[in-house]
Design a protein around this motif. Structure first.
Motif, PDB file in Angstrom:
ATOM      1  N   LEU A 140      22.607 -15.614 -20.903  1.00 58.95           N
ATOM      2  CA  LEU A 140      22.736 -16.885 -21.627  1.00 58.95           C
ATOM      3  C   LEU A 140      22.726 -16.699 -23.141  1.00 58.95           C
ATOM      4  O   LEU A 140      23.655 -17.165 -23.831  1.00 58.95           O
ATOM      5  N   PRO A 141      21.714 -16.034 -23.733  1.00 58.91           N
ATOM      6  CA  PRO A 141      21.768 -15.843 -25.194  1.00 58.91           C
ATOM      7  C   PRO A 141      22.947 -14.992 -25.646  1.00 58.91           C
ATOM      8  O   PRO A 141      23.535 -15.248 -26.708  1.00 58.91           O
ATOM      9  N   ILE A 144      25.976 -17.276 -25.668  1.00 65.50           N
ATOM     10  CA  ILE A 144      25.968 -18.157 -26.845  1.00 65.50           C
ATOM     11  C   ILE A 144      26.394 -17.382 -28.090  1.00 65.50           C
ATOM     12  O   ILE A 144      27.191 -17.865 -28.909  1.00 65.50           O
ATOM     13  N   ALA A 147      30.138 -16.705 -28.008  1.00 68.30           N
ATOM     14  CA  ALA A 147      30.937 -17.882 -28.344  1.00 68.30           C
ATOM     15  C   ALA A 147      31.023 -18.096 -29.852  1.00 68.30           C
ATOM     16  O   ALA A 147      32.013 -18.650 -30.351  1.00 68.30           O
ATOM     17  N   GLY A 148      30.002 -17.661 -30.597  1.00 68.31           N
ATOM     18  CA  GLY A 148      30.000 -17.870 -32.034  1.00 68.31           C
ATOM     19  C   GLY A 148      30.639 -16.769 -32.844  1.00 68.31           C
ATOM     20  O   GLY A 148      30.864 -16.939 -34.052  1.00 68.31           O
ATOM     21  N   GLN A 156      35.788 -12.227 -25.960  1.00 73.26           N
ATOM     22  CA  GLN A 156      35.354 -13.570 -25.571  1.00 73.26           C
ATOM     23  C   GLN A 156      36.036 -14.012 -24.283  1.00 73.26           C
ATOM     24  O   GLN A 156      35.396 -14.611 -23.406  1.00 73.26           O
TER      25      GLN A 156
END
Length: 330
Positions: A140-141, A144, A147-148, A156
């Motif tokens: 999860l982290p 995130i 995605a940034g 990606q």
């Protein structure tokens, strides 16, 4: 700079990112840009792939459910899986004139009807809380952060393919536990041959082509070939006809020559943990040759991914999101 070296003592992802920042030559970046290093990209994809492999989401496009563990480590297989889950209910509803609820029920029956043996690796995978704990702490982290990031579109894309397949798998697992979509065994469950054929061969072919391209590209770009059309044609024919066959032979038969099969047969507990020995109807655990060949291909993909990033990755134009920089400055 001293603060960065002090921060290297932090555990987990922060240490990896900061280490990469220290290794980046200052001359190649501006005050406001921090290039994304290739180890971070490779590590992120590896964690997302392992997250998908640890999910007991049933058969993969008709393959035995226990072979899914290594097959799903390929983004190509994740795409096959997503297409199958999305198109199979539509195929059933239109061909057999049934409602969508029946189509989803048949999908669940085809994928996750029978439970995975409650032991070793599969027993861990079936514990929902353990899967979600691993997801929250790792994928999860990293998802995130991925995605940034800026300037890494292919990383990606592959990462989000793994995440999408995992999310769809969790939805199917949830649906199989509620009564309207009971995933009990159904007789004569309709097949969808267009998506259930040759997926294993696609995984093998993808691995072979990746390894071939990785090791053969430097030869194809040499100056001697660029100035000699006849030699270039001969080398390209060799690339197409000989090299992939040799790599396929090494990947498929190489483990036999190093005694891997005999070693796994003598250490059956290890084979169960590695998901290459499955119980038959009599309760015995024969070694699944196809499964451990897929395991070898999984390791080959890991090595290929690391080498590909190390050789071909170009950090120019990449950058971390502003919130990551703010966290590290704080």
């Amino acid at each position: 700079m001293a603060e960065l070296y002090t921060a290297l003592s932090y555990d987990g992802l922060e240490g990896l990112i900061l280490f990469s920042m220290v290794q980046t030559p200052p001359a190649s970046t501006s005050r406001h840009e921090i290039e994304v290093p290739w180890p971070l990209c490779a590590f992120t994809l590896l964690v997302l792939a392992i997250n998908s492999m640890a999910q007991p989401a049933g058969r993969l496009c008709g393959h035995h459910r226990l072979r899914r563990t290594y097959l799903i480590s390929s983004p190509l297989m994740c795409v096959y899986d997503l297409l199958f889950v999305l198109l199979y209910p539509v195929y059933i509803c239109t061909r057999y004139s049934v409602d969508i609820s029946t189509g989803i029920t048949l999908l669940l029956s085809k994928k996750v009807s029978a439970p995975v043996p409650d032991e070793k690796f599969h027993a861990l995978a079936q514990r929902t809380w353990l899967r979600w704990l691993f997801f929250v702490l790792g994928p999860l982290p990293l998802g995130i952060l991925l995605a940034g990031l800026n300037g890494v579109p292919w990383t990606q894309l592959i990462g989000f393919i793994f995440l999408a397949d995992w999310i769809v798998g969790e939805i199917l697992i949830f649906l199989s536990t509620i009564s309207p979509f009971s995933s009990g065994e159904h007789e004569n469950v309709p097949d969808m041959p267009e998506l259930t054929t040759y997926t294993g061969y696609s995984f093998v072919g993808f691995t072979i082509l990746a390894w071939t391209a990785l090791f053969w590209t430097p030869f194809l770009r040499s100056e001697s070939l660029q100035h000699n059309p006849s030699l270039s044609l001969a080398v390209n024919l060799l690339f197409i006809s000989v090299v992939p066959v040799c790599i396929a032979w090494v990947l498929a038969l190489g483990p036999e020559f190093v005694g891997l099969g005999r070693f796994l047969e003598r250490h059956m507990t290890l084979s169960k943990w590695l998901c290459v020995a499955f119980p038959d109807l009599n309760g015995f655990y024969p070694l699944d040759t196809g499964a451990w060949h897929y395991a070898v291909l999984f390791l080959a993909n890991v090595v290929f991914g690391i080498l590909a990033y190390a050789i071909f990755y170009d950090p120019r134009g990449t950058d971390f999101p502003s919130w990551v920089k703010w966290v590290f400055r704080a």
